[in-house]
Design an enzyme around this catalytic site. Structure first.
Site, PDB file in Angstrom:
ATOM      1  N   ASP A   7      13.891 -13.161   2.408  1.00  0.00           N
ATOM      2  CA  ASP A   7      14.584 -14.197   3.408  1.00  0.00           C
ATOM      3  C   ASP A   7      14.003 -13.575   4.799  1.00  0.00           C
ATOM      4  O   ASP A   7      13.714 -12.799   5.053  1.00  0.00           O
ATOM      5  CB  ASP A   7      16.269 -13.946   3.395  1.00  0.00           C
ATOM      6  N   ARG A   8      14.126 -14.992   5.616  1.00  0.00           N
ATOM      7  CA  ARG A   8      13.715 -14.807   6.907  1.00  0.00           C
ATOM      8  C   ARG A   8      14.695 -14.460   8.066  1.00  0.00           C
ATOM      9  O   ARG A   8      15.187 -13.450   8.539  1.00  0.00           O
ATOM     10  CB  ARG A   8      13.135 -15.913   7.361  1.00  0.00           C
ATOM     11  N   ASP A   9      15.750 -15.268   7.991  1.00  0.00           N
ATOM     12  CA  ASP A   9      16.767 -15.024   9.313  1.00  0.00           C
ATOM     13  C   ASP A   9      17.899 -14.283   8.582  1.00  0.00           C
ATOM     14  O   ASP A   9      18.385 -14.536   7.720  1.00  0.00           O
ATOM     15  CB  ASP A   9      17.278 -16.620   9.584  1.00  0.00           C
TER      16      ASP A   9
END
Length: 175
Positions: A7-9
């Site tokens: 995942d990024r955020d």
């Protein structure tokens, strides 16, 4: 070829609730070191991220791509691929996590194996993505992770991506 689907955020960068300004991009502490550990241990690094802010009109797909380019420069190009879903939850698309469209595309594009791979994120939708894709899910407690700690379906829970990388790659205690 094994991979980590990240995942990024809230996992690699600080979650600022619909990142809409490039100046707000900040790496989570030791995220770059975690990516280095994964690379040294033969993992492809793939980011899979829901970005419903596009569908909501908060920012454009081009903005997301520019933000991803900046993030990859911040980690010296360690990320092999970025996939994002621009749709709203109610669009019922095949790419929005916890559905597997982004992972399926990356597996095809990079000829990846599910065996030995991991899905890592700070939300239960990341954990469910791993379960749905048949890939070991990992919950980390940065971002929204603490909210899910006591109810997650993940067997693997770590304080942050760095601790997850150390354990996954069996590096032992690193400073």
């Amino acid at each position: 070829m094994k991979a980590v689907f990240l995942d990024r955020d809230g996992t690699i960068i600080e979650d600022v609730n619909y990142l809409s300004r490039l100046k707000d991009i900040r790496l989570i502490d030791k995220a770059k070191e975690a990516l280095e550990i994964f690379k040294e241990n033969g993992f492809k690094i793939i980011v899979v991220s829901n970005q419903s802010g596009v569908g909501r009109g908060y920012f454009s797909s081009d903005f997301v791509k520019e933000a991803n380019d900046i993030i990859n420069r911040m980690v010296d190009g360690l990320i092999d691929g970025f996939y994002f879903c621009p749709h709203l939850p109610e669009d019922n698309c095949s790419c929005r996590k916890p559905k597997t469209g982004m992972v399926d595309a990356a597996i095809r594009d990079f000829n990846l194996s599910k065996e030995g791979s991991f899905v890592i994120g700070d939300k239960e939708s990341d954990v469910e993505l791993g379960i749905n894709a048949g890939i070991e899910p990992v919950l980390i407690l940065t971002g929204y992770g603490k909210k899910y700690k006591d109810s997650t379906k993940a067997n693997l829970i770590f304080e942050n991506i760095y601790e997850a990388a150390k354990w996954i790659c069996q590096k032992g205690s690193m400073e």
